[in-house]
Design a protein around this motif. Sequence first.
Motif, short mmCIF file in Angstrom:
data_model
loop_
_atom_site.label_atom_id
_atom_site.label_comp_id
_atom_site.label_asym_id
_atom_site.label_seq_id
_atom_site.Cartn_x
_atom_site.Cartn_y
_atom_site.Cartn_z
N ASP A 165 1.00 -1.31 -0.06
CA ASP A 165 -0.01 -0.07 0.07
C ASP A 165 0.74 1.32 -0.11
O ASP A 165 1.65 1.38 0.85
N ALA A 166 0.67 2.16 -0.97
CA ALA A 166 1.49 3.44 -0.98
C ALA A 166 1.04 4.24 -0.37
O ALA A 166 1.40 5.59 -0.10
N ASP B 286 -0.43 -0.98 14.82
CA ASP B 286 -1.21 -0.31 13.59
C ASP B 286 -0.70 -0.43 12.30
O ASP B 286 -1.02 -0.86 11.42
N TYR B 287 0.65 0.34 12.16
CA TYR B 287 1.56 0.46 11.16
C TYR B 287 1.68 -1.02 10.37
O TYR B 287 1.59 -1.39 9.07
N LEU B 288 2.21 -1.91 11.40
CA LEU B 288 2.71 -3.18 11.04
C LEU B 288 1.50 -4.21 10.65
O LEU B 288 1.73 -5.01 9.76
N HIS B 289 0.43 -4.24 11.44
CA HIS B 289 -0.62 -5.24 11.25
C HIS B 289 -2.09 -5.01 10.80
O HIS B 289 -2.52 -5.73 10.51
N LEU B 290 -2.37 -3.57 10.99
CA LEU B 290 -3.66 -3.20 10.52
C LEU B 290 -3.56 -2.48 9.07
O LEU B 290 -3.26 -1.60 9.05
N ARG B 291 -3.99 -3.41 8.35
CA ARG B 291 -4.32 -2.87 6.76
C ARG B 291 -5.63 -3.13 6.32
O ARG B 291 -6.20 -3.96 6.71
N THR B 292 -6.09 -2.26 5.40
CA THR B 292 -7.38 -2.30 4.99
C THR B 292 -7.09 -3.26 3.65
O THR B 292 -6.18 -3.55 3.04
#
Length: 88
Positions: free
Chosen positions: A23-24, A40-46
Amino acid sequence: MASLIDCPHCGLRPREEFSVRGDASVTRPDPEAGAEAWHDYLHLRTNPRGRHAEHWRHSGGCRRWLVVERDTITHAVLAVRDAQEAAE
C-alpha cells in the motif's frame, strides 16, 4: 499472455520484472511513536476493492520504485508513475 506494465523509465515491460511492496498510502510512524502506533502500522491494513495505489519496484529493469494504481477486482493497471516524483 503476460500482462505488461508501462514503466515511466523503461517502457512496456512484463509484470514478472516487478516486485510489490504494498500500500502506497500507509505512512510510517515516527521512530519514537508508541507501541500502538507501530502495531497499527505493521498489522492493521485495509483490503480495498477497486482502485488502489501500491509501491512496486522495477527489480528486473531500472530498479526504481514506482506507484502503480490498479483495480484490485480486475487487476488492471490504471496508472504508473515514479514514486520519488509522486512524493514531491
